[in-house]
Design a protein around this motif. Structure first.
Motif, mmCIF file in Angstrom:
data_model
loop_
_atom_site.group_PDB
_atom_site.id
_atom_site.type_symbol
_atom_site.label_atom_id
_atom_site.label_comp_id
_atom_site.label_asym_id
_atom_site.label_seq_id
_atom_site.Cartn_x
_atom_site.Cartn_y
_atom_site.Cartn_z
ATOM 1 N N GLY A 23 43.110 38.830 31.989
ATOM 2 C CA GLY A 23 42.101 38.094 31.244
ATOM 3 C C GLY A 23 42.684 37.123 30.243
ATOM 4 N N ASP A 24 41.816 36.279 29.706
ATOM 5 C CA ASP A 24 42.210 35.347 28.658
ATOM 6 C C ASP A 24 42.530 36.099 27.375
ATOM 7 O OD1 ASP A 24 41.854 33.129 30.268
ATOM 8 O OD2 ASP A 24 39.785 32.765 29.615
ATOM 9 N N CYS A 25 43.119 35.383 26.449
ATOM 10 C CA CYS A 25 43.367 35.913 25.113
ATOM 11 C C CYS A 25 42.031 36.107 24.399
ATOM 12 C CB CYS A 25 44.240 34.906 24.355
ATOM 13 S SG CYS A 25 44.909 35.498 22.812
ATOM 14 N N GLY A 26 41.860 37.224 23.683
ATOM 15 C CA GLY A 26 40.628 37.401 22.920
ATOM 16 C C GLY A 26 39.887 38.696 23.188
ATOM 17 N N GLY A 27 40.573 39.719 23.696
ATOM 18 C CA GLY A 27 39.924 41.000 23.941
ATOM 19 C C GLY A 27 39.548 41.260 25.382
ATOM 20 N N TYR A 28 39.775 40.274 26.256
ATOM 21 C CA TYR A 28 39.352 40.415 27.646
ATOM 22 C C TYR A 28 40.224 41.407 28.420
ATOM 23 C CZ TYR A 28 36.497 36.431 26.448
ATOM 24 O OH TYR A 28 35.589 35.608 25.827
ATOM 25 N N ASN A 29 41.507 41.448 28.114
ATOM 26 C CA ASN A 29 42.376 42.383 28.827
ATOM 27 C C ASN A 29 42.107 43.823 28.428
ATOM 28 O OD1 ASN A 29 44.277 40.750 30.581
ATOM 29 N ND2 ASN A 29 44.402 39.650 28.630
ATOM 30 N N LEU A 30 41.801 44.064 27.146
ATOM 31 C CA LEU A 30 41.436 45.426 26.760
ATOM 32 C C LEU A 30 40.100 45.817 27.378
ATOM 33 C CD1 LEU A 30 42.483 46.215 23.079
ATOM 34 C CD2 LEU A 30 43.193 47.334 25.200
ATOM 35 N N GLN A 31 39.151 44.878 27.463
ATOM 36 C CA GLN A 31 37.880 45.213 28.104
ATOM 37 C C GLN A 31 38.104 45.586 29.565
ATOM 38 O OE1 GLN A 31 34.686 45.613 26.774
ATOM 39 N NE2 GLN A 31 34.389 46.519 28.811
ATOM 40 N N TRP A 32 39.012 44.873 30.243
ATOM 41 C CA TRP A 32 39.325 45.227 31.633
ATOM 42 C C TRP A 32 39.935 46.627 31.695
ATOM 43 C CZ3 TRP A 32 38.226 45.265 36.337
ATOM 44 C CH2 TRP A 32 39.150 45.599 37.331
ATOM 45 N N ALA A 33 40.778 46.962 30.735
ATOM 46 C CA ALA A 33 41.363 48.306 30.687
ATOM 47 C C ALA A 33 40.273 49.353 30.517
ATOM 48 C CB ALA A 33 42.375 48.399 29.543
ATOM 49 N N TRP A 34 39.351 49.121 29.551
ATOM 50 C CA TRP A 34 38.269 50.093 29.328
ATOM 51 C C TRP A 34 37.389 50.210 30.584
ATOM 52 C CZ3 TRP A 34 40.920 51.506 25.598
ATOM 53 C CH2 TRP A 34 41.165 50.797 24.418
ATOM 54 N N SER A 35 36.989 49.068 31.144
ATOM 55 C CA SER A 35 36.040 49.069 32.269
ATOM 56 C C SER A 35 36.636 49.702 33.519
ATOM 57 C CB SER A 35 35.587 47.640 32.583
ATOM 58 O OG SER A 35 34.864 47.085 31.501
ATOM 59 N N SER A 36 37.851 49.292 33.869
ATOM 60 C CA SER A 36 38.477 49.847 35.071
ATOM 61 C C SER A 36 38.859 51.312 34.855
ATOM 62 C CB SER A 36 39.705 49.016 35.471
ATOM 63 O OG SER A 36 40.657 48.978 34.419
ATOM 64 N N GLY A 37 39.250 51.664 33.626
ATOM 65 C CA GLY A 37 39.544 53.056 33.311
ATOM 66 C C GLY A 37 38.308 53.931 33.438
ATOM 67 N N TYR A 38 37.182 53.412 32.955
ATOM 68 C CA TYR A 38 35.913 54.138 33.062
ATOM 69 C C TYR A 38 35.561 54.362 34.533
ATOM 70 C CZ TYR A 38 30.898 55.111 32.919
ATOM 71 O OH TYR A 38 29.658 55.667 33.111
ATOM 72 N N ALA A 39 35.628 53.293 35.341
ATOM 73 C CA ALA A 39 35.253 53.402 36.750
ATOM 74 C C ALA A 39 36.171 54.381 37.485
ATOM 75 C CB ALA A 39 35.298 52.030 37.411
ATOM 76 N N ALA A 40 37.477 54.294 37.217
ATOM 77 C CA ALA A 40 38.415 55.176 37.892
ATOM 78 C C ALA A 40 38.225 56.619 37.467
ATOM 79 C CB ALA A 40 39.848 54.733 37.592
ATOM 80 N N GLY A 41 38.082 56.853 36.160
ATOM 81 C CA GLY A 41 37.917 58.221 35.662
ATOM 82 C C GLY A 41 36.657 58.884 36.157
ATOM 83 N N ARG A 42 35.579 58.145 36.157
ATOM 84 C CA ARG A 42 34.284 58.692 36.567
ATOM 85 C C ARG A 42 34.274 58.997 38.071
ATOM 86 N NH1 ARG A 42 29.075 56.943 38.166
ATOM 87 N NH2 ARG A 42 27.412 58.150 37.174
ATOM 88 N N ASN A 43 34.731 58.014 38.847
ATOM 89 C CA ASN A 43 34.650 58.184 40.290
ATOM 90 C C ASN A 43 35.677 59.158 40.843
ATOM 91 O OD1 ASN A 43 32.489 56.263 41.368
ATOM 92 N ND2 ASN A 43 33.617 54.930 39.990
ATOM 93 N N ALA A 44 36.794 59.322 40.131
ATOM 94 C CA ALA A 44 37.777 60.318 40.570
ATOM 95 C C ALA A 44 37.199 61.722 40.511
ATOM 96 C CB ALA A 44 39.022 60.212 39.689
ATOM 97 N N VAL A 45 36.248 61.931 39.605
ATOM 98 C CA VAL A 45 35.616 63.243 39.483
ATOM 99 C C VAL A 45 34.426 63.374 40.420
ATOM 100 C CG1 VAL A 45 34.456 64.844 37.925
ATOM 101 C CG2 VAL A 45 36.340 63.443 37.090
ATOM 102 N N LEU A 46 33.610 62.337 40.470
ATOM 103 C CA LEU A 46 32.328 62.438 41.181
ATOM 104 C C LEU A 46 32.438 62.186 42.686
ATOM 105 C CD1 LEU A 46 29.979 60.638 38.614
ATOM 106 C CD2 LEU A 46 30.503 63.089 38.851
ATOM 107 N N ALA A 47 33.499 61.488 43.110
ATOM 108 C CA ALA A 47 33.603 61.141 44.541
ATOM 109 C C ALA A 47 33.855 62.378 45.388
ATOM 110 C CB ALA A 47 34.749 60.148 44.734
#
Length: 413
Positions: A389-413
């Motif tokens: 992502g661009d400078c300005g918080g976008y890379n951390l948001q990608w970390a949070w979002s992809s981390g959320y998706a991976a963590g949730r689906n690793a359990v529920l799948a």
């Protein structure tokens, strides 16, 4: 599965890995983090100049890059910037919004973000093992066997690979996750530094190092603008830096990797049109016709920058009276003030980069779940993937979002 039976290993204790571990832990999984450093979250402490730019209020897919940026859309929708803010508010992080929509902890301390994440891991009884560099991941019929450098083995039903990229190796990012992914059959888009300073070819840079301007910049390839940004620009001994340059660095590096000639256009005066600027400079000259040229710009342009600008405009005698300046020379001065071009010869090293461009090819990853299409039960989160992502918080948001998706689906799948 019960908590004792559903075992998940998160490889990498950075932003994405910590979020994935917390989400999986909240879903009653037994979670273990394997971190190669002596502690988790080292890179979080360095983000936002030590303040941790958590996310951005102006979230749009246009701020993300990679071979297929649209891959990020689903994860960013599953856990968006508002949800990230709420998540951290619940953990105790009050927030504030600053210029360009940047969101920071009200405390201005990145350490407070890491503190609350670690506290939540402890509350959820997530096991954290440090100095545990993973050397091998083997898929078996029941799950995965994970081996670390000292020879210890761990079993997991699911594995989340969140090892980051190659940026900031001093903070533990070595690119080791790429080899682990490749051994499991994943393709790699060649990584290169992004959100990094640019190196320029000019010999006069030492004369103007440390000078800051509010201006506009653009990357030019084949005489066409490929990307542009504006804000505070900083000249350095080796080239140029500042938030706009960081945003442009990915585009510059991308074309340099294609062995193309890359130019950087800098506009120092942006609040006036060319015609307005021409009239303004002419008036300055007419008001004080006996001033020498170099002194005539004092009060308008940074004093240290003036002689370099005039010489770059091709004016040999920069001390001549302004009354002697020709119209052709004034035009050349205008060109430099609004269209100063530098040849880009490279980027700064991985040590200076904030993020990695390239990484594990997202064509082999399910965008809904972050699960591998090649190895069932293997998930990815964060910078290891070919999304940045661009400078300005976008890379951390990608970390949070992809981390959320991976963590949730690793359990529920």
């Amino acid at each position: 599965m019960s908590k004792s039976k559903n075992k998940i290993i998160v490889i990498g204790g950075g932003a994405a890995g910590l979020l994935a571990a917390i989400v999986a832990g909240r879903c009653d999984a037994h979670v273990t983090i394997l971190e190669r450093n002596q502690r988790v979250g080292k890179k979080i402490l360095a983000t936002g100049n030590g303040r941790c730019n958590l996310t951005n209020m102006e979230m749009d897919i246009g701020h993300f890059h990679g071979s297929s940026p649209k891959f990020a859309i689903t994860a960013l929708q599953q856990f968006n910037n508002y949800q990230a803010i709420e998540f951290f508010e619940q953990l105790g992080i009050s927030h504030k919004v600053e210029e360009r929509g940047k969101v920071y902890p009200f405390s201005n301390q990145a350490s407070s973000v890491l503190d609350v994440l670690r506290h939540e891991l402890e509350r959820l009884e997530v096991e954290t093992i440090v100095e545990a560099e993973v050397k091998e991941i083997k898929k078996n019929k029941n799950g995965f066997d994970v081996t670390i450098k000292n020879g210890d083995n761990f079993f997991a039903h699911k594995v989340i690979l969140a090892t980051g990229g190659k940026a900031a190796p001093n903070l533990g990012s070595t690119g080791s996750g790429y080899q682990l992914a490749e051994k499991l059959g994943h393709r790699l888009v060649e990584p290169y530094p992004a959100l990094v300073q640019l190196k320029l070819a000019e010999s006069f840079l030492k004369q103007i190092k440390g000078i800051k301007i509010d201006g506009e910049a653009a990357i030019i390839v084949h005489k066409r603008p490929m990307a542009q940004a504006q804000g505070e620009i900083l000249f350095t001994e080796y080239g140029i830096s500042g938030p706009p340059i960081f945003d442009l660095s990915r585009t510059a590096a991308q074309w340099l990797h294609k062995n193309k000639q890359v130019w950087l256009k800098v506009s120092i005066i942006t609040h006036l049109s060319r015609e307005e600027l021409a009239q303004y400079i002419l008036k300055r000259f007419q008001d004080n016709p006996t001033k020498n040229l170099v002194f005539s710009f004092v009060g308008f342009i940074n004093k240290q920058l003036i002689p370099v600008l005039l010489k770059q405009a091709g004016i040999r005698d920069i001390n001549k009276k302004v009354a002697e300046v020709t119209s052709a020379e004034r035009e050349k001065i205008l060109d430099i003030l609004q269209d100063w071009q530098f040849e880009v010869i490279g980027t700064n090293t991985w040590t200076a980069a904030q993020v990695t461009a390239g990484g594990v090819d997202v064509r082999d990853i399910n965008p809904q779940t972050m699960e591998s299409k090649i190895v069932p039960g293997l998930y990815f989160a964060g910078e290891i993937m070919d999304i940045d992502g661009d400078c300005g918080g976008y890379n951390l948001q990608w970390a949070w979002s992809s981390g959320y998706a991976a963590g949730r689906n690793a359990v529920l799948a």
